[in-house]
Design an enzyme around this catalytic site. Structure first.
Site, mmCIF file in Angstrom:
data_model
loop_
_atom_site.group_PDB
_atom_site.id
_atom_site.type_symbol
_atom_site.label_atom_id
_atom_site.label_comp_id
_atom_site.label_asym_id
_atom_site.label_seq_id
_atom_site.Cartn_x
_atom_site.Cartn_y
_atom_site.Cartn_z
ATOM 1 N N ARG A 150 0.680 -1.184 0.227
ATOM 2 C CA ARG A 150 -0.500 -0.142 -0.069
ATOM 3 C C ARG A 150 0.966 1.149 -0.347
ATOM 4 O O ARG A 150 1.996 1.451 0.867
ATOM 5 C CB ARG A 150 -1.135 0.264 1.635
ATOM 6 C CG ARG A 150 -1.680 -0.614 1.552
ATOM 7 C CD ARG A 150 -3.158 -0.559 2.576
ATOM 8 N NE ARG A 150 -2.501 0.196 3.076
ATOM 9 C CZ ARG A 150 -3.094 -0.077 4.543
ATOM 10 N NH1 ARG A 150 -4.324 0.842 4.270
ATOM 11 N NH2 ARG A 150 -2.740 1.109 6.202
ATOM 12 N N THR A 189 -1.746 7.126 -0.357
ATOM 13 C CA THR A 189 -2.636 7.669 -1.041
ATOM 14 C C THR A 189 -3.425 6.065 -0.688
ATOM 15 O O THR A 189 -4.407 5.954 -0.779
ATOM 16 C CB THR A 189 -2.797 7.223 -2.515
ATOM 17 O OG1 THR A 189 -2.178 5.951 -2.906
ATOM 18 C CG2 THR A 189 -1.533 8.227 -3.275
ATOM 19 N N ASP A 248 1.019 -3.030 11.916
ATOM 20 C CA ASP A 248 1.574 -3.747 10.464
ATOM 21 C C ASP A 248 1.596 -5.019 10.697
ATOM 22 O O ASP A 248 2.791 -5.828 11.439
ATOM 23 C CB ASP A 248 2.485 -2.763 10.330
ATOM 24 C CG ASP A 248 2.699 -2.940 8.681
ATOM 25 O OD1 ASP A 248 2.482 -1.679 7.921
ATOM 26 O OD2 ASP A 248 3.381 -4.234 8.430
ATOM 27 N N ASP A 284 4.926 -5.736 9.164
ATOM 28 C CA ASP A 284 6.794 -5.671 10.082
ATOM 29 C C ASP A 284 6.386 -6.463 11.518
ATOM 30 O O ASP A 284 7.823 -7.371 11.865
ATOM 31 C CB ASP A 284 5.693 -3.966 10.410
ATOM 32 C CG ASP A 284 6.746 -2.959 9.443
ATOM 33 O OD1 ASP A 284 6.862 -3.776 8.516
ATOM 34 O OD2 ASP A 284 6.041 -1.498 9.897
HETATM 35 C C1 PRP Z 1 -1.448 -4.979 4.646
HETATM 36 C C2 PRP Z 1 -1.777 -5.943 4.301
HETATM 37 C C3 PRP Z 1 -3.206 -5.670 3.890
HETATM 38 C C4 PRP Z 1 -3.046 -4.643 2.999
HETATM 39 C C5 PRP Z 1 -4.599 -4.366 4.011
HETATM 40 O O1 PRP Z 1 -0.205 -5.348 3.324
HETATM 41 O O2 PRP Z 1 -1.022 -7.476 4.543
HETATM 42 O O3 PRP Z 1 -1.993 -6.648 2.445
HETATM 43 O O4 PRP Z 1 -2.356 -4.372 3.731
HETATM 44 O O5 PRP Z 1 -4.738 -3.602 3.340
HETATM 45 P P1 PRP Z 1 -5.435 -2.414 2.414
HETATM 46 O O6 PRP Z 1 -6.869 -3.439 2.636
HETATM 47 O O7 PRP Z 1 -6.377 -1.478 2.535
HETATM 48 O O8 PRP Z 1 -4.942 -2.481 1.002
HETATM 49 P P2 PRP Z 1 0.614 -3.782 3.114
HETATM 50 O O9 PRP Z 1 0.401 -2.877 1.941
HETATM 51 O O10 PRP Z 1 0.650 -3.424 4.279
HETATM 52 O O11 PRP Z 1 2.136 -4.982 2.802
HETATM 53 P P3 PRP Z 1 3.564 -5.622 3.121
HETATM 54 O O12 PRP Z 1 2.235 -6.585 3.902
HETATM 55 O O13 PRP Z 1 4.620 -5.900 2.394
HETATM 56 O O14 PRP Z 1 3.525 -5.029 5.018
HETATM 57 N N1 URA Z 2 -2.314 -3.279 6.967
HETATM 58 C C1 URA Z 2 -1.726 -3.165 8.891
HETATM 59 O O1 URA Z 2 -0.447 -4.561 8.403
HETATM 60 N N2 URA Z 2 -2.211 -3.270 8.504
HETATM 61 C C2 URA Z 2 -3.132 -2.445 8.872
HETATM 62 O O2 URA Z 2 -4.096 -2.369 10.047
HETATM 63 C C3 URA Z 2 -3.886 -2.104 7.883
HETATM 64 C C4 URA Z 2 -3.084 -2.437 6.843
#
Ligand code: PRP
Ligand code: URA
Length: 205
Positions: free
Chosen positions: A101, A105, A197, A200
């Site tokens: 994400r 945005t 997160d 993370d």
């Molecule tokens: C997180 C999570 C989802 C997304 C959800 O991934 O694992 O894929 O956010 O958010 P949304 O419903 O608003 O799209 P992130 O983008 O943080 O990437 P990562 O798993 O690589 O940390």
């Molecule tokens: N992605 C995450 O990892 N946590 C949140 O709360 C939203 C998006």
């Protein structure tokens, strides 16, 4: 199409996952356990056909899955639910979709996609712990459908009402299984109360 998965062990592990007292190891253990338990309701309606099996004593009726299974973790955090699902579904093929994400945005950006060739005839199980705005899961499902998938299920850990609405509008045919429907998103599009997160916390980054 929203299925809230209720189970005392899941509730307890979810509490560990949310807690700031849980370190990376505790977070991982709890997510592995929840994924293993969620595999049962997510696969409960897969179709089987009757087949004959020969035991050491006699022949009898057995059952086999009609379709192959494809697991699709959404990177990164979806990889954290793979161990639990693949322990039960050891025969499944695995396709990966990489999305992150944008911090400002909150829109998803796709950076990776590698799928097995049998998506069209498979039961596809998409996995990602977080359904926040719904953008990542909905984009991943778009991609799977473009590649031929027609029987998709989505398993997550925590969903926000906003994300459920977006996902249901874009993919009304896909059942969503979640261990918790949380309160809301905050101004940074994080789920409240949530767990922070997921990527993370799982990877210790
Ligand atoms: C997180 C999570 C989802 C997304 C959800 O991934 O694992 O894929 O956010 O958010 P949304 O419903 O608003 O799209 P992130 O983008 O943080 O990437 P990562 O798993 O690589 O940390
Ligand atoms: N992605 C995450 O990892 N946590 C949140 O709360 C939203 C998006």
């Amino acid at each position: 199409m929203l299925h809230l998965v209720e189970h005392p062990i899941i509730r307890e592990r979810l509490t560990q996952i949310r807690s700031t007292d849980s370190d990376t190891a505790a977070f991982r253990h709890a997510l592995h356990d929840i994924a293993r338990l969620m595999c049962f309701p997510v696969t409960a309606n897969l179709e089987t056909s009757v087949t004959e099996v020969e035991t050491p004593l006699t022949k009898t009726d057995g059952h086999e899955l009609i379709r192959p299974i494809v697991l699709v973790p959404i990177l990164r955090a979806g990889a954290g639910m793979m161990q639990g699902f693949s322990e039960i579904l050891s025969e499944a093929s695995v396709g990966y979709i990489g999305l992150y994400r944008d911090e400002k945005t909150h829109q998803p950006h796709r950076y990776y996609c590698k799928m097995p060739p049998n998506l069209a005839e498979a039961d596809v199980i998409m996995i990602d712990p977080m359904l926040a705005t719904g953008g990542s899961a909905a984009d991943a499902a778009d991609e799977l459908k473009e590649l031929g998938a027609s029987r998709i299920h989505f398993a997550c850990l925590i969903a926000a009402p906003e994300g459920v609405k977006v996902f249901e509008e874009r993919h009304p045919d896909i059942p969503v299984f979640t261990a918790s429907l949380d309160e809301r998103l905050n101004e940074d599009a994080y789920i409240v109360p949530g767990l922070g997160d997921a990527g993370d916390r799982y990877f210790g980054t």
